[in-house]
Design an enzyme around this catalytic site. Structure first.
Site, mmCIF file in Angstrom:
data_model
loop_
_atom_site.group_PDB
_atom_site.id
_atom_site.type_symbol
_atom_site.label_atom_id
_atom_site.label_comp_id
_atom_site.label_asym_id
_atom_site.label_seq_id
_atom_site.Cartn_x
_atom_site.Cartn_y
_atom_site.Cartn_z
ATOM 1 C CG HIS A 225 5.530 5.968 -19.229
ATOM 2 N ND1 HIS A 225 5.569 7.241 -19.765
ATOM 3 C CD2 HIS A 225 5.881 5.123 -20.235
ATOM 4 C CE1 HIS A 225 5.938 7.156 -21.037
ATOM 5 N NE2 HIS A 225 6.129 5.897 -21.349
ATOM 6 C CG HIS B 76 3.806 2.924 -25.084
ATOM 7 N ND1 HIS B 76 3.087 3.477 -24.071
ATOM 8 C CD2 HIS B 76 5.085 3.335 -24.899
ATOM 9 C CE1 HIS B 76 3.890 4.195 -23.296
ATOM 10 N NE2 HIS B 76 5.113 4.122 -23.774
ATOM 11 C CD GLU C 287 12.505 -2.595 -26.633
ATOM 12 O OE1 GLU C 287 12.085 -3.313 -27.561
ATOM 13 O OE2 GLU C 287 13.697 -2.361 -26.434
ATOM 14 C CG ASP C 288 10.661 -1.548 -21.733
ATOM 15 O OD1 ASP C 288 11.668 -1.805 -22.412
ATOM 16 O OD2 ASP C 288 10.208 -0.404 -21.561
ATOM 17 C CG ASP D 132 6.634 7.053 -25.086
ATOM 18 O OD1 ASP D 132 6.525 6.726 -23.895
ATOM 19 O OD2 ASP D 132 7.654 6.834 -25.775
ATOM 20 C CG ASP E 68 4.265 39.271 -33.937
ATOM 21 O OD1 ASP E 68 3.191 39.852 -34.109
ATOM 22 O OD2 ASP E 68 5.143 39.168 -34.803
#
Ligand code: MN
Length: 722
Positions: A63, A87, A91-92, A154, A274
């Protein structure tokens, strides 16, 4: 990669990519990339996420790598790519801010931390009116726009792979994406991302509508053939004829934007124009106008659809010419004309600032300075087409005087900067505010005067029987909280008023030789249409009613024409040496009804001070100069000047109202001057002429009851001695 290729829904960024693949993606646009840094981050992230898997069963680290790959398509700088790889680590995983900072530098650590903070926001979108607050919160929390770029990539990857999640989670994420992330991407100038996020969400939220639109496209294609190549040929032929070299790209609009148009205009698909959009990419700005001229010469332009964002760029740096013409069979066709450079900006938006092109960063002259870009968000757009994105008149500076906090349920509460848990509690409900005994911020107990910060979640602790404290007035910053506290304090004061009223009533009744019995007060209550005797006392104590009037109500014959209680000034003070004249000390300005003491001066009458006057300390060593004095009882005819110190909010009409309030108490204002003028508050001294303590009390109560009066006190000034 062209924009059109980028728009393809399923390109293979979520296939497994190794460090070499990622590096070659980066090197494509940034030959000077710091290879060691990116390899280091790749290895670190892989180790940290080792053993974790995604819902799809793939290793988790696929990921962050896919997110980094998405950002390489936007040609972003090394710090952003590294941030993407890391990233989710803080946190994880067992990774920490300090570790990331020591290995990859403060810039990366700061960016990763920023993304973590956004990730930790518990976005609740049960109410879409909250979405605007969330978007503002995102902006306010992200000091570096790269944080939002990583967060958007993300989300894009998570949406692309959303089929692996539980259906209810899918819907929740899709709502969030539709409400918050897609509009944010649009505001960042990344229209391709906005469209893809919308379409991925649409697929989850309304699959029936989406497939119906796709089916209609297929039907239309069967009937008329694929018109995109035909129109492309038409445009190219016209450009050839005029000798302009440019590339023409056509595409059908995304199902979601067609669906939205159908909703907005309440049109059936068949009547919708359109459906197709075309882009002409030129080599120079001059060519843009030549293309425009050629197209307008060949086809009829649709009135009101021409926009020149080249001479007047949008605030996010977008430049392009838009026009709509009636093409084949009268079908409307929208054409956007821009140079290649303008196209770069249109695709990457604000990301262009950190983008590399041919190994040079931010070479694009149209790339906007992110700081300026944020500022420009304050501008309002007249252009109706921009309403979607700018309806909210995003104003980042405006956010700097606001904080956005969360309730335990995840709702956003908007407060002024400097707000405390007290303000938060009152903003939810007055009852919550009143019964507040403490607060937890992000799970930790904090003092009630703590200033709240963006993104904090606040849990108000309440207890039955708790009532607002007088000190809360200074802790609260919002008018709503202050007003509620003040109101409640007044309620709590009722007991005090009753006590005071009892005393005032006793004196007033005794003056006519009567007693303020419960029965007498009950009778008075009836006569005055009040609830009961206590209510009469409370009103006397809070100066809404004078004890004299109550007596007058019960014994009109005794109260009238009774001059006995009016005492001449020269007989006002008891205990004076014969023939002596007194003066009131200006430091404490005592009035009849207050306890007093005299200080003698050679050759003069004594000076009368209030018993608690601080100036008296100077005479501690001179006991022979003190004389005991008392005001005479009863009504004093002579008026006394008293200075009150009042702070009022700087609103229209407040001062006038206060003067009226004082006048209504039959008191005269003899002087008035400002001692402090702040933009929001005025502090001033008002000299009021009153008969006695009861009169002064009535005046002060009346003024204090005004909601724009912040503080009110007797003014005591040791330097003001006669
Ligand atoms: Mn992630």
């Amino acid at each position: 990669m062209t924009a059109e290729a980028r728009l393809a829904p399923d390109h293979g960024v979520d296939d497994q990519i190794d460090a070499d693949d990622l590096l070659s993606l980066v090197r494509n646009y940034n030959p000077k990339t710091n290879e060691a840094l990116i390899r280091g981050a790749f290895e670190y992230g892989r180790q940290m996420h080792d053993g974790q898997t995604r819902h799809s069963g793939e290793p988790y680290f696929t990921h962050p790598v896919a997110v980094a790959a998405i950002l390489t398509e936007q040609r972003l700088d090394d710090a952003t790519i590294v941030t993407a790889l890391l990233h989710d680590t803080i946190e994880d995983t067992r990774s920490t801010y300090a570790e990331v900072a020591s290995q990859f530098g403060d810039e990366v650590a700061g960016l990763v931390d920023g993304v973590t903070k956004l990730t930790n926001l518990q976005l609740s979108n049960r109410e879409s009116k909250q979405a605007e607050n969330f978007r503002k919160l995102f902006m306010a929390m992200s000091k570096d726009l790269r944080v939002i770029l990583v967060k958007l990539a993300d989300r894009l990857h998570n949406m692309r792979t959303i089929r692996h999640m539980r259906p209810d989670k899918q819907r929740q994420k899709a709502h969030e994406t539709m409400d918050i992330y897609a509009p944010l991407a649009g505001r960042m100038g990344m229209h391709w991302m906005r469209e893809e996020l919308e379409d991925l969400s649409f697929r989850v939220l309304n699959p029936e509508a989406r497939s119906s639109i796709i089916r209609r496209f297929l039907t239309l294609q069967r009937e008329t053939g694929d018109v995109i190549p035909k129109i492309t040929d038409d445009i190219e032929a016209v450009l050839d004829k005029h000798g302009v070299s440019a590339q023409v790209f056509g595409r059908a609009k995304k199902p979601y934007s067609i669906w939205r148009k159908m909703q907005e205009k309440k049109l059936a698909f068949s009547r919708l124009s359109d459906i197709y959009g075309f882009r002409v990419i030129t080599e120079s700005e001059d060519d843009c106008y030549r293309v425009l001229g050629a197209i307008h010469q060949r086809w009829k332009s649709v009135p009101g659809r021409f926009k020149d964002y080249i001479s007047q760029p949008k605030s996010n740096g977008y430049r392009s010419i838009h026009t709509t013409v009636s093409g084949r069979d009268g079908k409307r066709v929208e054409v956007q004309i821009r140079t290649r450079q303008m196209h770069e900006v249109a695709e990457s938006g604000v990301a262009a600032h950190w983008s590399y092109r041919d190994g040079v960063r931010a070479a694009n002259p149209f790339a906007v300075d992110p700081a300026k870009w944020l500022e420009s968000l304050t501008e309002r757009f007249e252009n109706a087409e921009d309403h979607d994105e700018f309806l909210e008149h995003v104003k980042l500076e405006m956010y700097s005087d606001q904080v956005f906090c969360f309730t335990p349920k995840g709702d956003v509460v908007k407060l002024p900067r400097g707000a405390t848990p007290i303000d938060f509690a009152y903003s939810i409900h007055t009852r919550i505010g009143h019964s507040c005994v403490g607060a937890k911020v992000d799970g930790l107990r904090v003092p009630l005067w703590t200033r709240l910060k963006n993104g904090q979640s606040v849990d108000v602790i309440t207890a039955e029987g708790q009532t607002p404290q007088a000190t809360w007035i200074d802790i609260a910053t919002t008018g709503r909280a202050k007003a509620a506290i003040r109101r409640s304090l007044r309620e709590v004061d009722r007991d005090r008023y009753i006590k005071l009223g009892k005393e005032l009533a006793r004196v007033a009744f005794e003056q006519i030789g009567k007693k303020a019995t419960d029965k007498a007060l009950a009778t008075a209550a009836k006569a005055l249409s009040l609830r009961d005797g206590d209510e009469v006392l409370a009103r006397i104590g809070s100066a809404e009613l004078s004890a004299r009037d109550v007596v007058g109500e019960l014994y009109p014959e005794l109260a009238h024409g009774d001059d006995q209680s009016v005492i001449e000034e020269k007989r006002a003070v008891i205990g004076l040496p014969p023939g002596a004249r007194t003066m009131r000390a200006q430091c404490c300005q005592p009035v009849p009804g207050e306890r007093i003491v005299g200080i003698t001066y050679p050759g003069k009458g004594p000076l009368v001070h209030a018993i608690d006057c601080l100036a008296l300390a100077a005479f501690d060593e001179a006991p022979d100069r003190w004389i005991d004095l008392h005001w005479t009882d009863g009504r004093h005819a002579v008026i006394h000047n008293v200075t009150v110190d009042v702070t009022i909010s700087n609103e229209n009409g407040v001062l006038g109202r206060i003067c009226t309030l004082i006048g209504e108490q039959n008191a005269n204002i003899s002087d008035l001057h400002f001692i402090d003028r702040k933009p929001d508050f005025f502090r001033l001294l008002i000299d009021v002429e009153v008969r006695d303590a009861e009169h002064l009390h009535a005046v002060m109560m009346a003024v204090e009851a005004d909601s724009d009066v912040v503080t009110l006190d007797r003014f005591r000034d040791l330097d003001r001695r006669p």
